[in-house]
Every structure is written in structure tokens, then in C-alpha cells.
Write a protein that holds these residues in place. Structure first.
Motif, PDB file in Angstrom:
ATOM      1  N   GLY A  75      18.292  -8.698   5.865  1.00 46.03           N
ATOM      2  CA  GLY A  75      18.003  -9.957   6.526  1.00 46.03           C
ATOM      3  C   GLY A  75      16.562 -10.409   6.412  1.00 46.03           C
ATOM      4  N   ASP A  76      16.314 -11.600   6.959  1.00 41.97           N
ATOM      5  CA  ASP A  76      14.995 -12.225   6.826  1.00 41.97           C
ATOM      6  C   ASP A  76      13.893 -11.455   7.551  1.00 41.97           C
ATOM      7  OD1 ASP A  76      16.202 -14.195   5.364  1.00 41.97           O
ATOM      8  OD2 ASP A  76      16.336 -15.632   7.027  1.00 41.97           O
ATOM      9  N   GLY A  77      14.232 -10.780   8.633  1.00 40.65           N
ATOM     10  CA  GLY A  77      13.226 -10.049   9.388  1.00 40.65           C
ATOM     11  C   GLY A  77      12.551  -8.983   8.546  1.00 40.65           C
ATOM     12  N   LEU A  78      13.334  -8.233   7.802  1.00 40.26           N
ATOM     13  CA  LEU A  78      12.758  -7.180   6.963  1.00 40.26           C
ATOM     14  C   LEU A  78      11.971  -7.779   5.807  1.00 40.26           C
ATOM     15  CD1 LEU A  78      12.390  -4.217   6.344  1.00 40.26           C
ATOM     16  CD2 LEU A  78      14.502  -4.284   4.989  1.00 40.26           C
ATOM     17  N   VAL A  79      12.471  -8.876   5.254  1.00 37.99           N
ATOM     18  CA  VAL A  79      11.751  -9.521   4.148  1.00 37.99           C
ATOM     19  C   VAL A  79      10.395 -10.020   4.612  1.00 37.99           C
ATOM     20  CG1 VAL A  79      11.765 -11.423   2.490  1.00 37.99           C
ATOM     21  CG2 VAL A  79      13.884 -10.170   2.968  1.00 37.99           C
ATOM     22  N   LEU A  80      10.375 -10.719   5.745  1.00 35.97           N
ATOM     23  CA  LEU A  80       9.118 -11.239   6.275  1.00 35.97           C
ATOM     24  C   LEU A  80       8.174 -10.096   6.657  1.00 35.97           C
ATOM     25  CD1 LEU A  80       7.375 -13.597   7.210  1.00 35.97           C
ATOM     26  CD2 LEU A  80       8.583 -13.542   9.408  1.00 35.97           C
ATOM     27  N   GLY A  81       8.720  -9.080   7.305  1.00 30.19           N
ATOM     28  CA  GLY A  81       7.901  -7.940   7.691  1.00 30.19           C
ATOM     29  C   GLY A  81       7.315  -7.228   6.487  1.00 30.19           C
ATOM     30  N   THR A  82       8.109  -7.108   5.433  1.00 27.32           N
ATOM     31  CA  THR A  82       7.647  -6.447   4.215  1.00 27.32           C
ATOM     32  C   THR A  82       6.523  -7.224   3.558  1.00 27.32           C
ATOM     33  OG1 THR A  82       9.803  -5.428   3.808  1.00 27.32           O
ATOM     34  CG2 THR A  82       8.336  -5.693   1.913  1.00 27.32           C
ATOM     35  N   ILE A  83       6.692  -8.538   3.463  1.00 31.52           N
ATOM     36  CA  ILE A  83       5.662  -9.373   2.837  1.00 31.52           C
ATOM     37  C   ILE A  83       4.358  -9.287   3.632  1.00 31.52           C
ATOM     38  CG2 ILE A  83       4.989 -11.750   2.324  1.00 31.52           C
ATOM     39  CD1 ILE A  83       7.958 -12.277   1.664  1.00 31.52           C
ATOM     40  N   ALA A  84       4.454  -9.410   4.960  1.00 31.83           N
ATOM     41  CA  ALA A  84       3.252  -9.345   5.794  1.00 31.83           C
ATOM     42  C   ALA A  84       2.597  -7.981   5.714  1.00 31.83           C
ATOM     43  CB  ALA A  84       3.611  -9.675   7.245  1.00 31.83           C
ATOM     44  N   ALA A  85       3.396  -6.928   5.822  1.00 36.66           N
ATOM     45  CA  ALA A  85       2.853  -5.574   5.823  1.00 36.66           C
ATOM     46  C   ALA A  85       2.212  -5.222   4.490  1.00 36.66           C
ATOM     47  CB  ALA A  85       3.965  -4.574   6.151  1.00 36.66           C
ATOM     48  N   SER A  86       2.892  -5.543   3.398  1.00 37.50           N
ATOM     49  CA  SER A  86       2.355  -5.192   2.085  1.00 37.50           C
ATOM     50  C   SER A  86       1.073  -5.958   1.791  1.00 37.50           C
ATOM     51  CB  SER A  86       3.395  -5.438   0.981  1.00 37.50           C
ATOM     52  OG  SER A  86       3.866  -6.767   0.994  1.00 37.50           O
ATOM     53  N   ALA A  87       0.991  -7.200   2.253  1.00 40.61           N
ATOM     54  CA  ALA A  87      -0.223  -7.990   2.022  1.00 40.61           C
ATOM     55  C   ALA A  87      -1.416  -7.412   2.776  1.00 40.61           C
ATOM     56  CB  ALA A  87       0.002  -9.443   2.438  1.00 40.61           C
ATOM     57  N   VAL A  88      -1.214  -7.057   4.043  1.00 42.50           N
ATOM     58  CA  VAL A  88      -2.360  -6.556   4.819  1.00 42.50           C
ATOM     59  C   VAL A  88      -2.802  -5.177   4.357  1.00 42.50           C
ATOM     60  CG1 VAL A  88      -1.845  -7.959   6.845  1.00 42.50           C
ATOM     61  CG2 VAL A  88      -0.931  -5.642   6.713  1.00 42.50           C
ATOM     62  N   VAL A  89      -1.854  -4.326   3.951  1.00 37.06           N
ATOM     63  CA  VAL A  89      -2.285  -2.997   3.484  1.00 37.06           C
ATOM     64  C   VAL A  89      -3.005  -3.097   2.142  1.00 37.06           C
ATOM     65  CG1 VAL A  89      -0.473  -1.783   4.769  1.00 37.06           C
ATOM     66  CG2 VAL A  89      -0.078  -2.376   2.376  1.00 37.06           C
ATOM     67  N   VAL A  90      -2.597  -4.043   1.301  1.00 35.82           N
ATOM     68  CA  VAL A  90      -3.306  -4.242   0.037  1.00 35.82           C
ATOM     69  C   VAL A  90      -4.753  -4.646   0.309  1.00 35.82           C
ATOM     70  CG1 VAL A  90      -3.509  -5.786  -1.967  1.00 35.82           C
ATOM     71  CG2 VAL A  90      -1.319  -4.716  -1.430  1.00 35.82           C
ATOM     72  N   ILE A  91      -4.964  -5.513   1.279  1.00 32.79           N
ATOM     73  CA  ILE A  91      -6.323  -5.933   1.619  1.00 32.79           C
ATOM     74  C   ILE A  91      -7.137  -4.753   2.144  1.00 32.79           C
ATOM     75  CG2 ILE A  91      -7.699  -7.365   3.174  1.00 32.79           C
ATOM     76  CD1 ILE A  91      -5.422  -9.463   3.003  1.00 32.79           C
ATOM     77  N   GLY A  92      -6.531  -3.967   3.028  1.00 37.06           N
ATOM     78  CA  GLY A  92      -7.234  -2.806   3.558  1.00 37.06           C
ATOM     79  C   GLY A  92      -7.581  -1.800   2.492  1.00 37.06           C
ATOM     80  N   TYR A  93      -6.615  -1.473   1.649  1.00 36.29           N
ATOM     81  CA  TYR A  93      -6.859  -0.517   0.570  1.00 36.29           C
ATOM     82  C   TYR A  93      -7.896  -1.046  -0.424  1.00 36.29           C
ATOM     83  CZ  TYR A  93      -2.917   2.535   1.816  1.00 36.29           C
ATOM     84  OH  TYR A  93      -2.081   3.410   2.445  1.00 36.29           O
ATOM     85  N   THR A  94      -7.901  -2.340  -0.638  1.00 32.21           N
ATOM     86  CA  THR A  94      -8.872  -2.921  -1.571  1.00 32.21           C
ATOM     87  C   THR A  94     -10.299  -2.619  -1.122  1.00 32.21           C
ATOM     88  OG1 THR A  94      -7.400  -4.689  -2.322  1.00 32.21           O
ATOM     89  CG2 THR A  94      -9.768  -5.079  -2.533  1.00 32.21           C
ATOM     90  N   GLY A  95     -10.587  -2.841   0.162  1.00 33.21           N
ATOM     91  CA  GLY A  95     -11.930  -2.552   0.660  1.00 33.21           C
ATOM     92  C   GLY A  95     -12.299  -1.094   0.497  1.00 33.21           C
ATOM     93  N   ILE A  96     -11.349  -0.207   0.821  1.00 33.03           N
ATOM     94  CA  ILE A  96     -11.620   1.234   0.731  1.00 33.03           C
ATOM     95  C   ILE A  96     -11.865   1.662  -0.709  1.00 33.03           C
ATOM     96  CG2 ILE A  96     -10.601   3.523   1.014  1.00 33.03           C
ATOM     97  CD1 ILE A  96      -9.092   2.415   3.441  1.00 33.03           C
ATOM     98  N   PHE A  97     -10.991   1.239  -1.612  1.00 38.67           N
ATOM     99  CA  PHE A  97     -11.055   1.772  -2.974  1.00 38.67           C
ATOM    100  C   PHE A  97     -12.123   1.103  -3.837  1.00 38.67           C
ATOM    101  CE2 PHE A  97      -6.387   2.946  -2.216  1.00 38.67           C
ATOM    102  CZ  PHE A  97      -6.747   4.203  -1.742  1.00 38.67           C
ATOM    103  N   VAL A  98     -12.464  -0.165  -3.547  1.00 36.32           N
ATOM    104  CA  VAL A  98     -13.599  -0.767  -4.250  1.00 36.32           C
ATOM    105  C   VAL A  98     -14.875  -0.021  -3.865  1.00 36.32           C
ATOM    106  CG1 VAL A  98     -15.077  -2.817  -4.399  1.00 36.32           C
ATOM    107  CG2 VAL A  98     -12.601  -3.056  -4.616  1.00 36.32           C
ATOM    108  N   ALA A  99     -15.016   0.272  -2.565  1.00 35.57           N
ATOM    109  CA  ALA A  99     -16.184   1.036  -2.110  1.00 35.57           C
ATOM    110  C   ALA A  99     -16.188   2.424  -2.728  1.00 35.57           C
ATOM    111  CB  ALA A  99     -16.184   1.130  -0.586  1.00 35.57           C
ATOM    112  N   LEU A 100     -15.022   3.052  -2.785  1.00 32.64           N
ATOM    113  CA  LEU A 100     -14.922   4.391  -3.371  1.00 32.64           C
ATOM    114  C   LEU A 100     -15.365   4.373  -4.830  1.00 32.64           C
ATOM    115  CD1 LEU A 100     -13.856   7.167  -2.303  1.00 32.64           C
ATOM    116  CD2 LEU A 100     -11.740   6.668  -3.549  1.00 32.64           C
ATOM    117  N   GLY A 101     -14.932   3.339  -5.559  1.00 39.18           N
ATOM    118  CA  GLY A 101     -15.313   3.233  -6.964  1.00 39.18           C
ATOM    119  C   GLY A 101     -16.791   3.004  -7.169  1.00 39.18           C
ATOM    120  N   SER A 102     -17.450   2.377  -6.190  1.00 37.03           N
ATOM    121  CA  SER A 102     -18.876   2.111  -6.331  1.00 37.03           C
ATOM    122  C   SER A 102     -19.734   3.306  -5.920  1.00 37.03           C
ATOM    123  CB  SER A 102     -19.271   0.884  -5.500  1.00 37.03           C
ATOM    124  OG  SER A 102     -19.150   1.145  -4.111  1.00 37.03           O
TER     125      SER A 102
END
Length: 237
Positions: A127-154
Motif C-alpha cells: 500500500g501507499d503507506g509503505l511506499v511513502l515511508g520508504t521514499i521519505a526514509a531512504s531520502a533522509v538516510v541518504v542525506i545523513g550518510y552523505t555528510g558522514i562519508f564525504v567527511a570520512l573521505g576527506s
């Protein structure tokens, strides 16, 4: 073209190689295939099963691996091969370099994570609840991981290897020990968003929705600050 746009374009071209795109897109395809099988099998509680699939594979494997590969490469590769000096000597603020690395990572990583996971959630038939939750969750974790791993690479040599250690040991085991340690893992905030939006129960998924959005964004921002600090030092080349 602005300096930021030029830097982002350069970083996207140098990190988004055909091999990386194909390999990581194939990983996303695994999620889609497994989700299709789940939907075809018609489990008793399809929402719970689908949420566990997105959490167990999408947020635990696909999202961190995709972001890790690209984020550590944006600045880590130039540091490793000694070419970062050409970017570092350009008359642009160090914060702009850090932001460019994050934006380049997001441009490549978001489609490779959000699209297959959104499709996978839909294919489970939950259903739509899981789809919406997945899109929101995956987007925010990508942003969080981006900050961590860009810093790690530097900051670290062989950042990809250190990132794998972080994902496997910290987020994979230590952060799952209790609610307290779970709050120190980016994945936990994505899991809580799915649990809240799809109205399911997931292990350690008890963080309030607003907090589950704000904290990964703050982590991403702090990662950019750490990267900027590193770039302002004179020994990056």
C-alpha cells in the motif's frame, strides 16, 4: 556557470563511472526482484513483511553502500592520487568544495537508492503507506550518510574500507544492541520513519517522526562542517 555548479559537474563525471553505476544499480535491482517475489507470495502481513525487507536490505545495505562508494570518492579519490591540490588551489571557499562534494553524491545516490526502493515497496503490495515511508526514509538516510562519508573521505586514507567497517560493525551490530545505541545510527531514523508512516512495528523503530527527519539532516550538515575544516588545512594534497 557558477563555481559550485562547475565543481558539482566535475565531481559527478569523475565519480559516476559506468562500472559503479551498473554495479550499484544491480544491487538496487535485487531489492526490486525480492520485493516482487514477496508480493507474489502474498504473505499474511504484507505490510510488516515489506517494511522488514526495506529496512533489512534497503536501509541496511543498499543506501549505505551506494552513498559510501560515491561520497568517499568525491574528495577521497583526489586526495589519494594527489590531484586534490588542483581543486584546493582554486579561488573558491572551502565550504563550496565541501558542498559540491555533497551535492555530487546526492545527485548520483538519491536516484540509485530512492527509485528502486520505492518500486520495491510498491511491488510488495503493502500500500501507499509503505511506499511513502520508504521514499521519505531512504531520502533522509541518504542525506545523513552523505555528510558522514564525504567527511570520512576527506579525513581518512582508504575511506571506503573504513566506511565498510562503520556500516558492518557499528550500524550492523553495535547500534542494534539497545535503543540508546540505535540513536547513534543513521539507519535507525529511517527505520522509525517507515514504522511511523506505514504504521508497523520494527525493531528499535521508536524515534519520533520529526526527530527521525531532523537528526539525519543535522548529521549531513555536521559532516559538511567537518569536511570544510579538513579542506581549510594545508596538507590535503
Amino acid at each position: 556557470m557558477s563555481a559550485l555548479a562547475a565543481l558539482v559537474g566535475l565531481m559527478v563525471r569523475t565519480t559516476a563511472t559506468r562500472g559503479r553505476i551498473i554495479g550499484l544499480a544491480s544491487l538496487g535491482l535485487v531489492a526490486v526482484v525480492v520485493a516482487g517475489a514477496v508480493g507474489a507470495s502474498d504473505p499474511t502481513d504484507v505490510v510488516q513483511t515489506g517494511a522488514e525487507l526495506i529496512d533489512g536490505f534497503g536501509l541496511s545495505v543498499l543506501a549505505p553502500v551506494v552513498v559510501l562508494v560515491f561520497a568517499t570518492a568525491t574528495l577521497g579519490d583526489p586526495i589519494e592520487d594527489g590531484t586534490l591540490v588542483y581543486l584546493w588551489l582554486r579561488p573558491v571557499p572551502r565550504a563550496t568544495l565541501a558542498l559540491a562534494a555533497a551535492l555530487a553524491t546526492l545527485i548520483v545516490s538519491l536516484p540509485l537508492v530512492v527509485v528502486p526502493l520505492g518500486i520495491a515497496a510498491a511491488l510488495t503490495g503493502a500500500g501507499d503507506g509503505l511506499v511513502l515511508g520508504t521514499i521519505a526514509a531512504s531520502a533522509v538516510v541518504v542525506i545523513g550518510y552523505t555528510g558522514i562519508f564525504v567527511a570520512l573521505g576527506s579525513w581518512l586514507r582508504r575511506a571506503l574500507a573504513w566506511g565498510i567497517v562503520y556500516v558492518l560493525i557499528w550500524e550492523g551490530f553495535i547500534a542494534r544492541a539497545s535503543d540508546g545505541t540505535a540513536r547513534l545510527a543513521v539507519r535507525s531514523y529511517g527505520r522509525s520513519l517507515i514504522a511511523a508512516i506505514a504504521d508497523v512495528e520494527l525493531e528499535l523503530g521508536t524515534i519520533a517522526p520529526a526527530t527521525a527527519v531532523v537528526v539525519p539532516l543535522l548529521v549531513g550538515g555536521l559532516g559538511l562542517v567537518a569536511t570544510t575544516v579538513r579542506l581549510r588545512r594545508g596538507d590535503v594534497a
